[in-house]
Design a protein around this motif. Structure first.
Motif, PDB file in Angstrom:
ATOM      1  N   THR A   1      43.058  25.190  37.604  1.00  0.00           N
ATOM      2  CA  THR A   1      42.754  26.483  37.439  1.00  0.00           C
ATOM      3  C   THR A   1      41.306  26.533  37.034  1.00  0.00           C
ATOM      4  O   THR A   1      40.608  25.732  36.297  1.00  0.00           O
TER       5      THR A   1
ATOM      6  N   THR B   1      40.449  34.233  38.591  1.00  0.00           N
ATOM      7  CA  THR B   1      40.692  35.634  38.375  1.00  0.00           C
ATOM      8  C   THR B   1      40.300  36.611  39.382  1.00  0.00           C
ATOM      9  O   THR B   1      40.399  37.775  39.178  1.00  0.00           O
TER      10      THR B   1
ATOM     11  N   SER C   1      44.721  34.300  40.649  1.00  0.00           N
ATOM     12  CA  SER C   1      45.807  34.325  39.798  1.00  0.00           C
ATOM     13  C   SER C   1      45.549  34.252  38.351  1.00  0.00           C
ATOM     14  O   SER C   1      44.371  33.699  38.011  1.00  0.00           O
ATOM     15  N   ASP C   2      46.318  35.125  37.443  1.00  0.00           N
ATOM     16  CA  ASP C   2      45.976  35.221  36.163  1.00  0.00           C
ATOM     17  C   ASP C   2      46.705  34.233  35.244  1.00  0.00           C
ATOM     18  O   ASP C   2      47.939  34.594  35.422  1.00  0.00           O
TER      19      ASP C   2
ATOM     20  N   SER D   1      47.378  33.815  32.299  1.00  0.00           N
ATOM     21  CA  SER D   1      47.856  34.557  31.096  1.00  0.00           C
ATOM     22  C   SER D   1      49.005  35.469  31.409  1.00  0.00           C
ATOM     23  O   SER D   1      49.705  36.062  30.442  1.00  0.00           O
ATOM     24  N   LYS D   2      49.426  35.458  32.712  1.00  0.00           N
ATOM     25  CA  LYS D   2      50.747  36.336  33.104  1.00  0.00           C
ATOM     26  C   LYS D   2      51.670  35.513  33.491  1.00  0.00           C
ATOM     27  O   LYS D   2      51.576  34.736  34.717  1.00  0.00           O
TER      28      LYS D   2
ATOM     29  N   THR E   1      44.571  33.428  27.517  1.00  0.00           N
ATOM     30  CA  THR E   1      44.122  32.460  28.532  1.00  0.00           C
ATOM     31  C   THR E   1      44.115  31.046  27.930  1.00  0.00           C
ATOM     32  O   THR E   1      44.722  30.271  28.769  1.00  0.00           O
TER      33      THR E   1
ATOM     34  N   GLY F   1      48.108  30.695  28.607  1.00  0.00           N
ATOM     35  CA  GLY F   1      48.137  30.082  30.118  1.00  0.00           C
ATOM     36  C   GLY F   1      48.136  28.758  30.104  1.00  0.00           C
ATOM     37  O   GLY F   1      48.872  28.379  31.095  1.00  0.00           O
TER      38      GLY F   1
END
Length: 279
Positions: free
Chosen positions: A16, A44, A82-83, A85-86, A136, A140
């Motif tokens: 990531t 992101t 892709s995030d 944190s989601k 994050t 994340g």
């Protein structure tokens, strides 16, 4: 006779936060590819106007540029905006990775919140900045680790999770409340998960970099102040590189690192906490 690392051929690795040209994430992804991994790269989707000057001059395309490097090494690469944190984005990411590449063997949680207005005393730290950084840096890592670990357990072939933490967990410097808290928590989470996942053959470690020469620290500059900081705090006399971190990550994920788990490993050039006096 040289002895290379083994055990990574045809493994699927997710890295990531892998889109910056001068970074930690890019060398990790490329080094894992050189060791035999196919690599999934996430970012992101930074707008080009946010790129540093050298990236703009090079025609950099974020995770797509890193994916091209990896394909040039003869390995598969999948670039996904892709995030982390989601949680729903993380689930969608792993569904795609499983569908297109067949699973996941290595996870490197490298994505980190940008340095912003969080670097203030806690009494001045906004709730929004606190949640942005932990979203994050900690949440994340939790979402990615949990989801990947579930897939690794189901696959039944073990795996390795590396969480990129920070020397900040020892420094605990003023005006780093959100950042330091997030990274201390990452170290704790890594140790706990190592205990839980070890019986499934899954290793979990945290790597804590010291001063690394990346675009993330461009606000410090590279002149007299930078040189003085290195001379005062780093006995080995230089800043670290992304490759220094990438080599450690790859070792920990290889057969040669197979009995290392639950550790927070500081890679910092022997960082001194008391500045050395001028000679």
């Amino acid at each position: 006779m040289s002895i290379g690392l083994t055990g990574l051929e045809n493994k699927i690795a997710i890295v990531t936060g892998a889109g910056r040209m001068r970074s930690i994430g890019r060398p990790i992804a490329v080094t894992l590819a050189r060791a035999g991994c196919d690599v999934v790269l996430t970012g992101t989707g930074r707008a080009p106007e946010r790129y540093p000057e050298d990236e703009r001059a090079a025609g950099w395309q974020d995770i797509e540029s890193v994916a091209e490097e990896i394909r040039g090494l003869g390995r598969r690469a999948l670039a996904v905006v892709s995030d982390v944190s989601k949680p729903e984005a993380v689930e969608a990411l792993l569904d795609r990775v499983t569908r297109e590449l067949g699973g996941v063997d290595v996870l490197v949680n490298n994505a980190g919140a940008t340095r912003g207005t969080d670097r203030v005393p806690v009494v001045d730290l906004s709730n929004e900045e606190w949640h942005r950084v932990l979203g994050t840096n900690l949440h994340g890592v939790f979402y990615m680790s949990k989801t990947c670990a579930q897939r690794m357990v189901a696959q039944g072939r073990g795996g390795s999770i590396i969480n990129i933490s920070s020397l900040a967990t020892r420094l605990l410097a003023a005006e780093t409340g959100a950042y330091a808290a997030s990274k201390v928590a990452v170290n704790a989470l890594s140790t706990v998960m190592a205990a839980e996942l070890g019986p499934h053959g899954i290793r979990v470690n945290a790597i804590c970099p010291g001063i690394i020469d990346t675009s993330r620290l461009d606000d410090v500059g590279r002149g007299e102040m930078w040189a003085g900081m290195l001379k005062a705090f780093v006995p080995l006399g230089r800043a670290g590189t992304g490759e220094d971190i990438a080599n450690a990550v790859t070792f920990l994920c290889s057969d040669q690192g197979a009995w290392i788990s639950g550790q927070s490993i500081y890679i910092d050039g022997g960082h001194n906490f008391t500045p050395r006096r001028p000679q």
